[in-house]
Scaffold this active site. Structure first.
Site, PDB file in Angstrom:
ATOM      1  N   HIS A 272     -38.606  -3.011  97.251  1.00  0.00           N
ATOM      2  CA  HIS A 272     -37.872  -1.818  97.650  1.00  0.00           C
ATOM      3  C   HIS A 272     -36.970  -1.285  96.537  1.00  0.00           C
ATOM      4  O   HIS A 272     -36.458  -2.037  95.727  1.00  0.00           O
ATOM      5  CB  HIS A 272     -36.994  -2.130  98.866  1.00  0.00           C
ATOM      6  CG  HIS A 272     -37.765  -2.621 100.037  1.00  0.00           C
ATOM      7  ND1 HIS A 272     -37.236  -3.495 100.947  1.00  0.00           N
ATOM      8  CD2 HIS A 272     -39.039  -2.370 100.453  1.00  0.00           C
ATOM      9  CE1 HIS A 272     -38.137  -3.755 101.880  1.00  0.00           C
ATOM     10  NE2 HIS A 272     -39.242  -3.097 101.589  1.00  0.00           N
TER      11      HIS A 272
ATOM     12  N   TYR B  43     -27.064  -9.800 100.627  1.00  0.00           N
ATOM     13  CA  TYR B  43     -26.893  -9.062  99.385  1.00  0.00           C
ATOM     14  C   TYR B  43     -25.898  -7.932  99.520  1.00  0.00           C
ATOM     15  O   TYR B  43     -25.745  -7.327 100.561  1.00  0.00           O
ATOM     16  CB  TYR B  43     -28.223  -8.566  98.824  1.00  0.00           C
ATOM     17  CG  TYR B  43     -29.064  -7.674  99.704  1.00  0.00           C
ATOM     18  CD1 TYR B  43     -29.133  -6.301  99.456  1.00  0.00           C
ATOM     19  CD2 TYR B  43     -29.808  -8.194 100.741  1.00  0.00           C
ATOM     20  CE1 TYR B  43     -29.931  -5.486 100.238  1.00  0.00           C
ATOM     21  CE2 TYR B  43     -30.608  -7.382 101.522  1.00  0.00           C
ATOM     22  CZ  TYR B  43     -30.661  -6.022 101.264  1.00  0.00           C
ATOM     23  OH  TYR B  43     -31.440  -5.209 102.039  1.00  0.00           O
TER      24      TYR B  43
ATOM     25  N   LYS C 112     -27.968  -4.614  93.189  1.00  0.00           N
ATOM     26  CA  LYS C 112     -27.916  -5.622  94.250  1.00  0.00           C
ATOM     27  C   LYS C 112     -27.494  -6.973  93.686  1.00  0.00           C
ATOM     28  O   LYS C 112     -28.006  -7.413  92.658  1.00  0.00           O
ATOM     29  CB  LYS C 112     -29.285  -5.769  94.914  1.00  0.00           C
ATOM     30  CG  LYS C 112     -29.753  -4.512  95.615  1.00  0.00           C
ATOM     31  CD  LYS C 112     -31.145  -4.675  96.199  1.00  0.00           C
ATOM     32  CE  LYS C 112     -31.582  -3.398  96.900  1.00  0.00           C
ATOM     33  NZ  LYS C 112     -32.958  -3.503  97.410  1.00  0.00           N
TER      34      LYS C 112
ATOM     35  N   ASP D   8     -44.195  -1.974 103.648  1.00  0.00           N
ATOM     36  CA  ASP D   8     -44.435  -2.792 102.460  1.00  0.00           C
ATOM     37  C   ASP D   8     -45.927  -2.899 102.156  1.00  0.00           C
ATOM     38  O   ASP D   8     -46.332  -2.883 100.998  1.00  0.00           O
ATOM     39  CB  ASP D   8     -43.809  -4.170 102.631  1.00  0.00           C
ATOM     40  CG  ASP D   8     -42.293  -4.104 102.762  1.00  0.00           C
ATOM     41  OD1 ASP D   8     -41.702  -3.056 102.408  1.00  0.00           O
ATOM     42  OD2 ASP D   8     -41.705  -5.084 103.225  1.00  0.00           O
TER      43      ASP D   8
END
Length: 183
Positions: free
Chosen positions: A64, A133, A73, A170
């Site tokens: 992503h 995250y 991140k 995905d």
């Protein structure tokens, strides 16, 4: 200092290993310290959102990224084990189109800093995993994109001997050659 920082092969990606204090009662470590992050990882970063997912063995999430409002991140695992991957999508980068993968687990306490301009994903290697995250920008679904997890031109060597469990978005990820990219 309570962290050890190692630069990875992708420009800007860093492995962070905290100093863990343990005894018969358990352990303690600082999972984030803004001053040390600025001094050793990257200055000027502000985190605006924390995310937490739990996934079963074999689940692959990613790869992503957001084409606008790109997110940096800081990722870690608090239960289980994952193989975590970053792919450089910055056309002007010397490591464009390359990938880096590392095992993150509750036991090794490692964290990975992935700056804006990268696709990110992971596959769960343990029976389940909890993945946390911090992000440097908010989630904007209209700008979210997905790079195909098994794009042969990227060539990620996922350490799995099975077909992963994928979300529909995905499974429908784009090849690098067709993806929206960063300058």
């Amino acid at each position: 200092m309570t962290i050890q920082v190692t630069s990875m092969s992708l420009d800007g990606v860093k492995l962070i290993e905290p100093k863990v204090f343990g005894d018969s009662r358990g352990f303690f470590f600082e999972s984030f310290n803004a001053r040390e992050f600025a001094q050793q990882v990257q200055d000027g970063v502000t985190f605006v959102q924390d995310n937490h997912s739990r996934s079963a063995k074999g689940v692959l999430r990613g790869l992503h990224y957001q084409i606008a409002h790109a997110q940096g991140k800081l990722v870690r695992v608090t239960e289980g084990e994952v193989f975590d991957v970053a792919v450089d999508l910055r056309r002007s980068s010397p490591t464009f189109g390359k990938w880096e993968g590392i095992t993150l687990s509750a036991e090794n306490h490692r964290q990975l800093w992935i700056p804006p301009g990268f696709a990110h994903g992971f596959v769960v290697l343990s029976e389940s995993a909890q993945f946390l995250y911090k992000t440097t920008d908010y989630w904007y679904p209209e700008f979210e994109r997905c790079l195909l997890w098994n794009d042969p031109s990227v060539g990620i060597e996922w350490p799995i001997g099975f077909e992963p469990i994928l979300a529909a978005k995905d499974a429908a990820g784009r090849l690098l050659a067709d993806a929206d990219l960063f300058e």
